[in-house]
Design an enzyme around this catalytic site. Structure first.
Site: not given
Ligand code: M6R
Length: 609
Positions: A2, A27, A75, A100-101, A481, A485, A488, A504, A604
């Site tokens: 949010c 965000r 969100w 927010n929260g 990673e 990507k 996502e 395995h 984000k």
């Molecule tokens: O702000 P942060 O690095 O603590 O966020 C952690 C994860 O939410 C963040 O790395 C997320 O996995 C990425 N946006 C993925 O691309």
């Protein structure tokens, strides 16, 4: 997650609020809304499901005008994305609030409020907050006092912006567990979840601390700490310009941020190396003492930042000999872990506000030294750590982390070298690593300018549902990673395995419909990775291999497509190899037509659990 914007001014604040919301779109959100106190001293509100543009279109039809107002991108957590669940929430046409929260005791508060005759129009946890404030406002007649009393009733995390019809020209802002900044203008003040929302109107910011409550009017700003004392909080000047968050010539923020990496990596090194050595003080004044005494390192992070931590473990243990554990924060925070004496806890975070990472750090109390590798200088993680290293990547707007990741890796490399200096890592090796680090930006430039082959490979992934990524050593976290990507931004299900684990279990999945993306550098594991690839090919699988150009992969045959990457040392390979994987996911996503910068369901900055 949010986003909050609020303003108290002499002018109509609706355009400022709307622009602020646009700037917070990155965000992640699913609905948006604005409420202002209009010149007739009534609350006007417009809320829409979907993009901020939908809200903007509605405001064209029904313009809002007022000099005090709050706005929000939501969100969804409690209740689906819908107009009635969207913020601002209003009680009795008297109080409007954005939040927010999560108010964790919302059920209990809702029951009590319903018994007191409050009428609910949403399924959100937030609505109890606006009712509670209105309840106390009726009792006290003062908005500040009402917010002060109400937040005492809340369990959980909140950042709030509150306005009341009977007190136009005034806004109360408070935070606990969720970030909130105040933008200082000339005869006007603003609030927002982060500075980027307010850059068109100010570059002067106050970062509220935990439990702070701010009483804001056009003429005055008074901040109270959690004990209720009036406090002075420093005004900080942001060096970001309003267009620091512009896309420029790029089609997407993600592509822009991928291309910014060579420059960002140079910035991480800037001023932190002297005569071929990492300057300990880059991490803070007490760093040398900590590096000398530490016996173990515990890395805590989430998502992409966790993957950076996994790479660092390989470096730290192999090169400095210091034992290192890495764990995702959402598990670490709840499992009563054992912390040995003289442990250095390292948190890694782009935003510095990730709720799980912050909770894990707080759970450690004073049982360890705390070092944070972060991209946001004023963030909670930075403020609550003894030592810090800023990654200097600049605002990262694409939800999928790219430059944040590579700069974290570079920061961790500096940490490894600084610790290594205190652990007998010989000077020649230290200097060689630093020398290699300076070469990285150029090597990454070369990859970026030769992306045609990666684009062609992306065609083969447009119609698939699943993919596997494999790697060994430091390239296993890079495979993780790469898979993250792809998931996502293209919504293709992808899993990553250490190449040696395939047999395995996962190898049972291999057939001609399940492509594998492999990464192999010249780190001594290459022959083993080759064997693992042979095992996949023997079962009808197709492989897309990013490999060091010096390695001969010809024996693997036509079903193994090879893209040569610049020859780099084993230490540098993770920083280089993640870049083609980022581009690859990007090109697949483009072909699939997904929302690259704001993928569905993602936020984000994950500021709630
Ligand atoms: O702000 P942060 O690095 O603590 O966020 C952690 C994860 O939410 C963040 O790395 C997320 O996995 C990425 N946006 C993925 O691309």
């Amino acid at each position: 997650m949010c986003g909050i914007v609020g303003a108290v001014a002499e002018r109509n604040v609706t355009p400022i609020l709307l622009e602020g919301l646009r700037r917070l779109e990155y965000r992640g959100y699913d609905s948006a809304g604005i409420a202002v106190i209009n010149p007739d001293t009534c609350l006007d509100r417009v809320r829409r499901v979907g993009k901020v543009q939908a809200l903007a279109d509605s405001l064209q039809q029904t313009p809002l005008k007022g000099s005090t107002g709050v706005a929000h991108t939501r969100w969804a957590t409690h209740g689906e994305p819908s107009e009635s669940n969207a913020h601002p929430h209003i009680c009795n046409q008297q109080v409007a609030l954005v939040h927010n929260g999560i108010i964790e005791n919302h059920t209990e508060l809702r029951n009590a409020q319903q018994a007191n005759g409050f009428h609910f129009t949403s399924e959100t946890d937030t609505e109890v907050a606006v009712h509670q404030i209105e309840y106390y406002l009726n009792q006290t007649g003062d908005l500040l006092e009402a917010v002060r009393l109400a937040v005492k009733d809340f369990d959980g995390a909140y950042a709030l912006g509150v306005v009341a019809v009977k007190q136009p020209g005034r806004m109360i802002a408070t935070r606990s567990g969720s970030p909130l900044v105040i933008g200082v203008g000339i005869g006007e003040y603003f609030i927002a979840s982060d500075v980027t929302a307010l850059l068109p109107v100010t570059r002067r910011f106050i970062f509220l601390e935990e439990g702070d409550i701010a009483d804001i009017t056009t003429e005055s700003l008074t901040i109270y700490d959690k004990a209720g004392n009036v406090v002075e909080r420093e005004i900080k000047e942001s060096n970001l310009s309003a267009d620091a968050t512009a896309k420029g010539e790029y089609r997407h923020y993600m592509l822009k941020e991928i291309h910014e990496q060579p420059l960002c990596l140079t910035d991480v090194l800037e001023g932190r190396i002297h005569e071929g050595e990492v300057i300990d003080n880059s991490f803070g004044p007490k760093a040398s003492e900590v590096f000398e005494r530490l016996k173990q390192i515990q890395i805590i992070a989430c998502g992409t930042s966790y993957h950076a931590g996994l790479v660092a473990r390989y470096w730290l243990e192999a090169i400095t000999g210091v034992p290192c554990n890495v764990e995702v924060a959402s598990e670490y925070r709840y499992r009563n872990p054992v912390l040995l004496d003289d442990t250095l806890v390292v948190t890694i975070s782009q935003s510095g506000e990730t709720a799980d990472t912050l909770a894990a750090l707080r759970g450690i109390g004073d049982r360890a030294w705390k070092l944070c590798i972060c991209n946001v200088p004023e963030s909670s993680l930075v403020r609550e750590s003894h030592l810090t290293l800023m990654t200097r990547a600049g605002p990262e707007i694409g939800v999928a982390s790219t430059k944040a990741f590579t700069t974290q890796l570079m920061g961790l490399m500096l940490l490894m070298l600084a610790i290594g200096k205190h652990r007998g890592l010989d000077a020649e090796r230290r200097h060689a690593i630093i020398e290699a680090a300076y070469q990285l930006p150029g090597q990454i430039e070369n990859i970026l300018s030769a992306s045609d082959q990666i684009e062609q490979w992306a065609d083969a992934f447009t119609d698939i549902d699943n993919a596997i990524f494999i790697g060994r050593g430091t390239l296993f976290p890079i495979a993780l990673e790469g898979a993250l990507k792809l998931k996502e931004i293209s919504y293709i299900h992808a899993d990553a395995y250490p190449a040696g684990e395939l047999k395995h279990g996962p190898i049972a999945l291999i057939d001609s419909d399940l492509p594998t993306v492999a990464v192999a550098c010249n780190d001594g594991h290459q022959e083993k990775v080759k064997s693992n690839i042979q095992e996949i090919l023997a079962r009808g699988g197709e492989v897309y291999l990013f490999a060091d150009e010096s390695l001969d992969m010809s024996e693997l045959g036509d079903n193994c497509h090879v893209m040569p990457l610049p020859s780099v040392s084993a230490e540098m390979a993770p920083i280089v190899y993640c870049v083609p994987l980022q581009l690859f996911s990007y090109f697949v996503a483009i072909r699939k037509g997904t929302d690259v910068d704001q993928p569905r369901n993602l936020a984000k900055s994950v500021t709630v659990e």
